[in-house]
Design a protein around this motif. Sequence first.
Motif, PDB file in Angstrom:
ATOM      1  N   ARG A  81       5.512  -4.254 -22.431  1.00 29.80           N
ATOM      2  CA  ARG A  81       6.702  -3.592 -23.218  1.00 29.80           C
ATOM      3  C   ARG A  81       6.484  -3.972 -24.650  1.00 29.80           C
ATOM      4  O   ARG A  81       6.572  -3.118 -25.449  1.00 29.80           O
ATOM      5  N   LEU A  82       6.244  -5.173 -25.125  1.00 30.83           N
ATOM      6  CA  LEU A  82       5.871  -5.571 -26.575  1.00 30.83           C
ATOM      7  C   LEU A  82       4.669  -4.872 -27.217  1.00 30.83           C
ATOM      8  O   LEU A  82       4.784  -4.121 -28.275  1.00 30.83           O
ATOM      9  N   GLU A  83       3.670  -4.763 -26.271  1.00 36.98           N
ATOM     10  CA  GLU A  83       2.410  -4.016 -26.872  1.00 36.98           C
ATOM     11  C   GLU A  83       2.646  -2.455 -26.724  1.00 36.98           C
ATOM     12  O   GLU A  83       2.194  -2.075 -27.665  1.00 36.98           O
ATOM     13  N   HIS A  84       3.489  -2.001 -25.922  1.00 34.44           N
ATOM     14  CA  HIS A  84       3.822  -0.546 -25.714  1.00 34.44           C
ATOM     15  C   HIS A  84       4.680  -0.192 -26.940  1.00 34.44           C
ATOM     16  O   HIS A  84       4.265   1.091 -27.428  1.00 34.44           O
ATOM     17  N   ALA A  85       5.557  -1.051 -27.299  1.00 35.57           N
ATOM     18  CA  ALA A  85       6.428  -0.601 -28.494  1.00 35.57           C
ATOM     19  C   ALA A  85       5.596  -0.683 -29.768  1.00 35.57           C
ATOM     20  O   ALA A  85       5.774  -0.058 -30.551  1.00 35.57           O
ATOM     21  N   ALA A  86       4.728  -1.632 -29.913  1.00 33.14           N
ATOM     22  CA  ALA A  86       3.865  -1.846 -31.075  1.00 33.14           C
ATOM     23  C   ALA A  86       3.094  -0.544 -31.435  1.00 33.14           C
ATOM     24  O   ALA A  86       2.736  -0.169 -32.213  1.00 33.14           O
ATOM     25  N   ALA A  87       2.540  -0.006 -30.120  1.00 24.71           N
ATOM     26  CA  ALA A  87       1.616   1.133 -30.001  1.00 24.71           C
ATOM     27  C   ALA A  87       2.430   2.436 -30.552  1.00 24.71           C
ATOM     28  O   ALA A  87       1.914   3.103 -31.382  1.00 24.71           O
ATOM     29  N   GLU A  88       3.656   2.361 -30.118  1.00 19.14           N
ATOM     30  CA  GLU A  88       4.355   3.676 -30.346  1.00 19.14           C
ATOM     31  C   GLU A  88       4.825   3.556 -31.868  1.00 19.14           C
ATOM     32  O   GLU A  88       4.877   4.514 -32.379  1.00 19.14           O
ATOM     33  N   CYS A  89       5.050   2.472 -32.317  1.00 14.80           N
ATOM     34  CA  CYS A  89       5.343   2.229 -33.689  1.00 14.80           C
ATOM     35  C   CYS A  89       4.217   2.686 -34.561  1.00 14.80           C
ATOM     36  O   CYS A  89       4.366   2.980 -35.602  1.00 14.80           O
ATOM     37  N   LEU A  98      -0.195  -2.115 -39.789  1.00 13.51           N
ATOM     38  CA  LEU A  98       0.505  -2.166 -38.621  1.00 13.51           C
ATOM     39  C   LEU A  98      -0.666  -2.260 -37.599  1.00 13.51           C
ATOM     40  O   LEU A  98      -0.597  -2.700 -36.413  1.00 13.51           O
ATOM     41  N   LEU A  99      -1.776  -1.602 -37.899  1.00 10.84           N
ATOM     42  CA  LEU A  99      -2.855  -1.773 -36.901  1.00 10.84           C
ATOM     43  C   LEU A  99      -3.450  -3.034 -36.775  1.00 10.84           C
ATOM     44  O   LEU A  99      -4.106  -3.425 -35.537  1.00 10.84           O
ATOM     45  N   HIS A 100      -3.462  -3.852 -37.754  1.00 14.47           N
ATOM     46  CA  HIS A 100      -4.099  -5.226 -37.974  1.00 14.47           C
ATOM     47  C   HIS A 100      -3.049  -6.437 -37.662  1.00 14.47           C
ATOM     48  O   HIS A 100      -3.693  -7.443 -37.846  1.00 14.47           O
ATOM     49  N   SER A 101      -1.677  -6.030 -37.730  1.00  8.99           N
ATOM     50  CA  SER A 101      -0.880  -7.075 -37.436  1.00  8.99           C
ATOM     51  C   SER A 101      -0.591  -7.489 -36.113  1.00  8.99           C
ATOM     52  O   SER A 101      -0.899  -6.912 -35.262  1.00  8.99           O
ATOM     53  N   ARG A 102      -0.055  -8.965 -36.102  1.00 12.54           N
ATOM     54  CA  ARG A 102      -0.047  -9.439 -34.776  1.00 12.54           C
ATOM     55  C   ARG A 102       1.432  -8.958 -34.308  1.00 12.54           C
ATOM     56  O   ARG A 102       2.372  -8.635 -34.920  1.00 12.54           O
ATOM     57  N   THR A 103       1.411  -8.723 -32.707  1.00 14.56           N
ATOM     58  CA  THR A 103       2.733  -8.411 -32.249  1.00 14.56           C
ATOM     59  C   THR A 103       3.489  -9.994 -31.806  1.00 14.56           C
ATOM     60  O   THR A 103       3.187 -10.916 -32.146  1.00 14.56           O
ATOM     61  N   VAL A 104       4.865  -9.624 -31.229  1.00  8.83           N
ATOM     62  CA  VAL A 104       5.852 -10.835 -31.142  1.00  8.83           C
ATOM     63  C   VAL A 104       5.433 -11.258 -29.859  1.00  8.83           C
ATOM     64  O   VAL A 104       5.800 -12.351 -29.392  1.00  8.83           O
ATOM     65  N   SER A 105       4.403 -10.793 -29.172  1.00  9.81           N
ATOM     66  CA  SER A 105       3.963 -11.243 -27.668  1.00  9.81           C
ATOM     67  C   SER A 105       3.590 -12.597 -27.991  1.00  9.81           C
ATOM     68  O   SER A 105       2.620 -13.173 -28.889  1.00  9.81           O
ATOM     69  N   PRO A 106       3.983 -13.633 -26.903  1.00  8.42           N
ATOM     70  CA  PRO A 106       3.217 -14.945 -26.926  1.00  8.42           C
ATOM     71  C   PRO A 106       1.836 -14.896 -26.552  1.00  8.42           C
ATOM     72  O   PRO A 106       1.358 -15.878 -26.940  1.00  8.42           O
ATOM     73  N   PHE A 107       1.571 -13.913 -25.747  1.00  5.98           N
ATOM     74  CA  PHE A 107       0.058 -13.988 -25.423  1.00  5.98           C
ATOM     75  C   PHE A 107      -0.758 -13.527 -26.537  1.00  5.98           C
ATOM     76  O   PHE A 107      -0.556 -12.922 -27.385  1.00  5.98           O
TER      77      PHE A 107
END
Length: 109
Positions: A81-89, A98-107
């Motif tokens: 879900r977090l990766e999908h939200a980052a892709a939509e953003c 945004l392309l090179h930023s880290r997501t909130v996901s712990p993985f």
Amino acid sequence: MEMLLMGACLSVLGLAVACMAFGAATREADVQTAAPVVEQEMVKPVVAARFFAEAPKVLPLAARSSVPIEALLLQIESHVRLEHAAAECFLEAPNAALLHSRTVSPFVN
């Protein structure tokens, strides 16, 4: 055009050499060595070797800690879900940051 034809000919030649080498490496050897009868009688049958090693006596830490599969599935679903939200953003407003930023996901991505 001549360079393209030369490249195609060299590719076909390389493929033929690779096929011949593969065929030579995988064929079974039908040639039997001429060994004396006495030595053939003394040879003992070989016990079939095991492909896998024996199971370890001490279980690794991951096997000792019993984490329910449902918890792992929830973590994976959250990550998706977090990766999908980052892709939509990113698709809403494409930006190099945004392309090179880290997501909130712990993985780790």
